[in-house]
Design a protein around this motif. Structure first.
Motif, PDB file in Angstrom:
ATOM      1  N   LEU A  14     -39.445 105.119 -89.662  1.00  0.00           N
ATOM      2  CA  LEU A  14     -39.040 105.599 -88.345  1.00  0.00           C
ATOM      3  C   LEU A  14     -37.746 104.923 -87.902  1.00  0.00           C
ATOM      4  O   LEU A  14     -36.849 105.577 -87.359  1.00  0.00           O
ATOM      5  CB  LEU A  14     -40.138 105.350 -87.314  1.00  0.00           C
ATOM      6  N   SER A  15     -37.671 103.611 -88.147  1.00  0.00           N
ATOM      7  CA  SER A  15     -36.451 102.882 -87.797  1.00  0.00           C
ATOM      8  C   SER A  15     -35.250 103.481 -88.511  1.00  0.00           C
ATOM      9  O   SER A  15     -34.188 103.683 -87.919  1.00  0.00           O
ATOM     10  CB  SER A  15     -36.575 101.411 -88.168  1.00  0.00           C
ATOM     11  N   ALA A  16     -35.444 103.800 -89.813  1.00  0.00           N
ATOM     12  CA  ALA A  16     -34.350 104.364 -90.595  1.00  0.00           C
ATOM     13  C   ALA A  16     -33.919 105.714 -90.029  1.00  0.00           C
ATOM     14  O   ALA A  16     -32.721 105.987 -89.889  1.00  0.00           O
ATOM     15  CB  ALA A  16     -34.788 104.507 -92.056  1.00  0.00           C
ATOM     16  N   VAL A 116     -41.577  99.887 -82.869  1.00  0.00           N
ATOM     17  CA  VAL A 116     -40.116  99.888 -82.932  1.00  0.00           C
ATOM     18  C   VAL A 116     -39.536  99.564 -81.559  1.00  0.00           C
ATOM     19  O   VAL A 116     -38.630  98.726 -81.433  1.00  0.00           O
ATOM     20  CB  VAL A 116     -39.593 101.262 -83.422  1.00  0.00           C
ATOM     21  N   LEU A 117     -40.079 100.208 -80.540  1.00  0.00           N
ATOM     22  CA  LEU A 117     -39.527 100.028 -79.196  1.00  0.00           C
ATOM     23  C   LEU A 117     -39.895  98.670 -78.597  1.00  0.00           C
ATOM     24  O   LEU A 117     -39.291  98.237 -77.615  1.00  0.00           O
ATOM     25  CB  LEU A 117     -40.011 101.151 -78.269  1.00  0.00           C
ATOM     26  N   ARG A 118     -40.903  98.025 -79.203  1.00  0.00           N
ATOM     27  CA  ARG A 118     -41.295  96.716 -78.689  1.00  0.00           C
ATOM     28  C   ARG A 118     -40.219  95.678 -79.014  1.00  0.00           C
ATOM     29  O   ARG A 118     -40.010  94.717 -78.289  1.00  0.00           O
ATOM     30  CB  ARG A 118     -42.634  96.312 -79.299  1.00  0.00           C
ATOM     31  N   ASP A 122     -33.930  94.797 -82.736  1.00  0.00           N
ATOM     32  CA  ASP A 122     -33.823  94.864 -84.190  1.00  0.00           C
ATOM     33  C   ASP A 122     -33.046  96.104 -84.604  1.00  0.00           C
ATOM     34  O   ASP A 122     -32.451  96.156 -85.667  1.00  0.00           O
ATOM     35  CB  ASP A 122     -35.220  94.923 -84.834  1.00  0.00           C
ATOM     36  N   LEU A 123     -33.129  97.112 -83.762  1.00  0.00           N
ATOM     37  CA  LEU A 123     -32.577  98.416 -84.107  1.00  0.00           C
ATOM     38  C   LEU A 123     -31.303  98.706 -83.321  1.00  0.00           C
ATOM     39  O   LEU A 123     -30.307  99.176 -83.858  1.00  0.00           O
ATOM     40  CB  LEU A 123     -33.646  99.492 -83.802  1.00  0.00           C
ATOM     41  N   MET A 124     -31.379  98.397 -82.020  1.00  0.00           N
ATOM     42  CA  MET A 124     -30.287  98.806 -81.151  1.00  0.00           C
ATOM     43  C   MET A 124     -29.277  97.675 -80.971  1.00  0.00           C
ATOM     44  O   MET A 124     -29.654  96.527 -80.825  1.00  0.00           O
ATOM     45  CB  MET A 124     -30.844  99.214 -79.778  1.00  0.00           C
ATOM     46  N   HIS A 125     -28.040  98.038 -80.948  1.00  0.00           N
ATOM     47  CA  HIS A 125     -26.988  97.050 -80.709  1.00  0.00           C
ATOM     48  C   HIS A 125     -26.817  96.842 -79.207  1.00  0.00           C
ATOM     49  O   HIS A 125     -27.204  97.694 -78.408  1.00  0.00           O
ATOM     50  CB  HIS A 125     -25.677  97.514 -81.340  1.00  0.00           C
ATOM     51  N   ALA A 126     -26.241  95.700 -78.881  1.00  0.00           N
ATOM     52  CA  ALA A 126     -26.152  95.313 -77.468  1.00  0.00           C
ATOM     53  C   ALA A 126     -25.366  96.334 -76.642  1.00  0.00           C
ATOM     54  O   ALA A 126     -25.713  96.629 -75.514  1.00  0.00           O
ATOM     55  CB  ALA A 126     -25.509  93.938 -77.356  1.00  0.00           C
ATOM     56  N   GLY A 127     -24.325  96.878 -77.223  1.00  0.00           N
ATOM     57  CA  GLY A 127     -23.471  97.783 -76.448  1.00  0.00           C
ATOM     58  C   GLY A 127     -23.966  99.226 -76.378  1.00  0.00           C
ATOM     59  O   GLY A 127     -23.370 100.045 -75.695  1.00  0.00           O
ATOM     60  N   ASP A 128     -25.067  99.536 -77.123  1.00  0.00           N
ATOM     61  CA  ASP A 128     -25.523 100.929 -77.185  1.00  0.00           C
ATOM     62  C   ASP A 128     -26.007 101.433 -75.834  1.00  0.00           C
ATOM     63  O   ASP A 128     -26.587 100.685 -75.047  1.00  0.00           O
ATOM     64  CB  ASP A 128     -26.669 101.056 -78.200  1.00  0.00           C
ATOM     65  N   GLN A 129     -25.798 102.717 -75.645  1.00  0.00           N
ATOM     66  CA  GLN A 129     -26.273 103.339 -74.413  1.00  0.00           C
ATOM     67  C   GLN A 129     -27.779 103.537 -74.515  1.00  0.00           C
ATOM     68  O   GLN A 129     -28.269 104.194 -75.447  1.00  0.00           O
ATOM     69  CB  GLN A 129     -25.576 104.690 -74.234  1.00  0.00           C
ATOM     70  N   ARG A 130     -28.507 102.992 -73.557  1.00  0.00           N
ATOM     71  CA  ARG A 130     -29.968 103.123 -73.587  1.00  0.00           C
ATOM     72  C   ARG A 130     -30.476 103.999 -72.445  1.00  0.00           C
ATOM     73  O   ARG A 130     -31.667 104.105 -72.223  1.00  0.00           O
ATOM     74  CB  ARG A 130     -30.637 101.758 -73.500  1.00  0.00           C
TER      75      ARG A 130
END
Lengths: 274, 82
Positions: A14-16, A116-118, A122-130
């Protein structure tokens, strides 16, 4: 947690996929839309099953009178009724119910997505739009962190009720009522889930509803209307339903077979009410 | 003594009920077998204990796939264990 360990491979998959869909990946969606897209992919994988089921339901329409007869015959014995119906389905190679296994496949996906969301970092970078649609500020935060979470929860409950409405063709009334109440009871639990998960459920429910609408289009709910009416007012309804043919052939004789169990039902119904 | 031995099986039964009233609700739709897979699991756990019950329930779930025909299938009718 054992469950977490078992699901690690799925979590990685799922992460991939999310990574591929996400801002850093090939597709380049925002994280929120990546989750929606992931849900759609999961549901798309299950579409062949839905098609199979629609075919089965269409085939079942032809057997409606016989099934109704079985239902009436064992009206007061639920177990015997189910057994006989199942035998009938098997003999005629039709089945209205979906198999359990593909449905269960959605839980590991759900739990893995939760895992994954917990640990979103691990997946998302700091600057990503959330954020999502300028309404939800951060999909990794709990649903109760912002008013938009509550809006999503309301949509969740509505979509859950709607999907229950479309899916529950074979359930009895008590079960159905319970299914209508429980989504509301889930809200206090879901409030502590990441908004992204609620997004997953809303998407999958809306998909179910859409699929249900299409299924209903393709499988008319009550095509064998003539035999149903025939027991009450045989000549009139048959003329209406069968058109000119019925008039010519003076059809009441032909309809005798489906009409017989209907009469039995009416008597039984009265008894049951007393 | 026998009641103590049954405790693990009843824990399993409890888990099935937990599933029924949580995830099970989110996944409405019934089952192509009679009894349903969750009821089969409960019956199997009660009758054959935790380990064999899990094996039977797992096998039933695997059979509950789009390519099987479904039908009437009680836990008592199993032929895996004797």
């Amino acid at each position: 947690m054992i469950v977490a360990h078992i699901l690690t491979p799925l979590e990685n998959i799922l992460s991939a996929i999310l990574d591929w869909l996400g801002p850093q990946g090939t597709v380049g969606l925002t994280w929120a839309w990546s989750i929606v897209a992931l849900t759609v992919i999961v549901r798309l994988l299950m579409v062949p099953l839905a098609v199979k089921q629609i075919h089965s339901m269409q085939a079942m329409q032809a057997h409606m009178p016989e099934m109704k007869a079985i239902q009436q015959r064992y009206k007061n014995d639920k177990q015997k009724r189910n057994e006989e119906l199942m035998k009938f389905y098997r003999d005629n190679n039709v089945n209205p119910a979906a198999p359990c296994l593909p449905l269960l496949f959605q839980f590991p996906v759900f739990i893995a997505l939760y895992l994954v969301l917990r640990h979103p970092d691990d997946l998302m970078h700091a600057g990503d739009q959330r954020s999502w649609l300028y309404i939800v500020p951060d999909i990794t935060e709990h649903a109760n962190a912002h008013w938009s979470g509550y809006v999503l929860l309301v949509i969740y409950v509505a979509s859950q009720l709607a999907s229950t409405y479309f899916m529950s063709t074979t359930m009895d009334r008590t079960q159905r009522t319970l299914m209508m109440i429980l989504p509301v009871a889930f809200v206090p639990v879901l409030v502590n889930f990441p908004v992204g998960l609620v997004l997953y459920w809303v998407t999958t429910n809306l998909w179910t509803v859409g699929q249900g609408v299409i299924t209903r289009r393709l499988v008319p709910k009550k095509p064998p209307a003539p035999p149903k009416r025939s027991s009450r007012t045989p000549p009139k309804s048959e003329v209406e339903a069968d058109g000119a043919k019925a008039v010519d052939d003076s059809a009441p004789e032909q309809q005798a077979v489906p009409a017989a169990p209907k009469r039995v039902r009416r008597k039984k119904k009265k008894k049951a009410r007393r | 003594m026998t009641t103590i031995l049954k405790v693990p099986a009843y824990l399993g039964v409890g888990l099935v009920y937990l599933y029924r009233y949580t995830f099970g609700v989110l996944m409405p739709g019934g089952c192509k077998y009679h009894p349903s897979c969750s009821q089969y699991a409960i019956d199997a756990l009660r009758r054959y204990g935790l380990v064999r019950g899990i094996v039977l329930a797992g096998w039933r779930l695997l059979r509950c796939n789009p390519w099987s025909k479904g039908g009437v299938d009680y836990a008592e009718q199993q032929r895996l264990f004797r």
